[in-house]
Design an enzyme around this catalytic site. Structure first.
Site, PDB file in Angstrom:
ATOM      1  N   HIS A 184      46.319  69.650  57.262  1.00 39.40           N
ATOM      2  CA  HIS A 184      45.587  70.387  55.990  1.00 39.40           C
ATOM      3  C   HIS A 184      45.657  71.963  56.248  1.00 39.40           C
ATOM      4  O   HIS A 184      45.245  72.290  57.328  1.00 39.40           O
ATOM      5  CB  HIS A 184      44.148  70.069  55.854  1.00 39.40           C
ATOM      6  CG  HIS A 184      43.573  70.816  54.891  1.00 39.40           C
ATOM      7  ND1 HIS A 184      43.456  70.433  53.235  1.00 39.40           N
ATOM      8  CD2 HIS A 184      42.841  71.828  54.924  1.00 39.40           C
ATOM      9  CE1 HIS A 184      42.900  71.392  52.837  1.00 39.40           C
ATOM     10  NE2 HIS A 184      42.753  72.319  53.386  1.00 39.40           N
ATOM     11  N   CYS A 185      46.214  72.762  55.420  1.00 33.50           N
ATOM     12  CA  CYS A 185      46.425  74.339  55.620  1.00 33.50           C
ATOM     13  C   CYS A 185      45.263  75.062  54.903  1.00 33.50           C
ATOM     14  O   CYS A 185      45.418  74.988  53.676  1.00 33.50           O
ATOM     15  CB  CYS A 185      47.997  74.702  55.022  1.00 33.50           C
ATOM     16  SG  CYS A 185      48.368  76.181  55.577  1.00 33.50           S
TER      17      CYS A 185
END
Ligand SMILES: [Zn+2]
Ligand SMILES: [Zn+2]
Length: 405
Positions: A184-185
């Site tokens: 997850h960025c």
């Protein structure tokens, strides 16, 4: 000189701490100063802070800190994305009009491409979701086979109430299961997964090229200024100069043009960060793993080092091939295969043991005096373990770019 040093040190420290915070947990850094610093930042300093806060403020500071931290790290907010966009737009607006009149046509064309590409890839990476839905679950289940090492069939996501395809992971921030989950960025406010990984790679590549190219243009423009003012018709201005005189003139010319100078320094100092990310993802493509899978592989690496992993040939353990339940494991066209069964046990498996179908743990034989099963041997090195998701660099790259392998 004062501001330039402060700006350089600030950008350099931020880049360094971002690098430590993101990559310090990797096994390769475990016994290095980067690993120690990572543990200090994430474990020791918070621990000391907790103790001081408990004594002085009864834990109130920690409560506020946790709320803020939770908002910043665990919720899908666009603060980092907005910060990144402001920095990108401001730098380009400061740099391009100042440099434009001094550039030839070929450089002008390259500048336009270098400026625009990161936005296109950023847009693709932010807006494209790789979520697993009831509509696409059949396709997702058939995308990759279960390797029965990192991913086991028959598991359900307790939030989405859908089967978990191989290589997928539920993201609690996006609140969805994500296909070929990488990470997850917070930058993108999105998970990097199957559908947007190519945009993410494009973003890393275009950012690296833009920063290196920006630093190169800054260099040739400032060098040109120095040449024109110090030796207009003569030899190279730097010829015969001592290092301190060379640096002195560079400092003068960079501080004399604040707009170009600041962006030039920013490009030099942040390009290692962009290149570091890019190099890490090229390494992942070479290894045939996602960021999510590297942590699972490092668990296996530790179990192998502890002597807990045994391997046998699947064809020997299951000579009669049982038909699979196609609802759970539909056939896939993925070419990677491995004739292996891995189990975790602290003593050699004895004849009559049972393997759990949901994990790699075994139930030892009820008879402690049963002979040791000769089909198994202890794994001494991770090289003995096959990764069916690794088809070699180019085919891994094709898969990452959503091309047929
Ligand atoms: Zn889920
Ligand atoms: Zn996510």
């Amino acid at each position: 000189m004062g501001w330039i040093r402060t700006a350089a040190l600030t950008v350099l420290s931020i880049s360094f701490f971002t690098f430590v915070a993101l990559f310090g947990r990797l096994p390769i850094f475990r016994k290095t100063p980067i690993g120690f610093l990572h543990r200090a930042v994430w474990i020791h300093i918070p621990h000391a802070f907790r103790r001081i806060d408990a004594i002085l403020f009864g834990g109130k500071l920690l409560y506020c800190w946790n709320r803020t931290g939770k908002y910043l790290m665990r919720e899908n907010h666009p603060l980092v994305l907005i910060f990144f966009l402001i920095l990108l737009v401001t730098s380009q607006v400061a740099f391009v009009p100042a440099a434009w009149p001094r550039l030839g046509i070929p450089h002008r064309v390259c500048v336009v491409v270098a400026v625009i590409l990161p936005y296109l890839f950023l847009y693709g990476a932010v807006t494209t979701k790789s979520f697993i839905t009831p509509q696409n679950i059949r396709t997702e289940l058939a995308r990759y086979p279960y390797d029965r090492v990192l991913f086991h069939p028959g598991k359900q996501c307790s939030t989405c109430h859908l089967p978990k395809p191989a290589r997928s992971k539920h993201c609690s921030i996006c609140n969805a299961c994500v296909s070929r989950h990488d990470h997850h960025c917070v930058w993108l406010t999105n998970c990097v997964g199957r559908e947007n990984y190519h945009y993410f790679l494009g973003l890393l590549l275009s950012m690296s090229v833009m920063l290196i190219y920006g630093a190169y243009l800054g260099y040739i423009l400032f060098d040109d200024t120095l040449q024109k003012s110090l030796s207009p018709n003569g030899p190279r201005w730097s010829r015969g100069r001592s290092w301190s005189s060379y640096l002195h003139f560079w400092t003068l010319v960079v501080t004399n043009d604040l707009r170009l100078g600041f962006v030039f320094l920013l490009a030099i100092l942040t390009s290692p960060l962009a290149l570091g990310f890019l190099a890490y993802h090229i390494y992942l493509l070479w290894a045939g793993a996602t960021t999510n899978e590297t942590s699972k592989w490092s668990d296996w690496r530790e179990d192998v080092a502890d002597g807990l992993v045994y391997k046998a040939r699947r064809s020997e353990i299951y000579p009669n091939h049982k038909p699979r339940d196609e609802n759970i494991e539909p056939p896939t066209s993925w070419p990677g295969k491995a004739d292996q069964v891995l189990i975790l046990t602290d003593e050699p498996p004895r004849v009559g043991f049972a393997i759990s179908t949901r994990s790699n743990h075994i139930m030892q034989s009820e008879d402690p005096n049963a002979p040791i099963d000769p089909r198994w041997h202890r794994v001494n090195n991770m090289r003995e373990v096959d990764n069916i998701y690794d088809l070699g660099f180019w085919r891994n790259m094709r898969d990452a770019l959503k091309l047929p392998v």
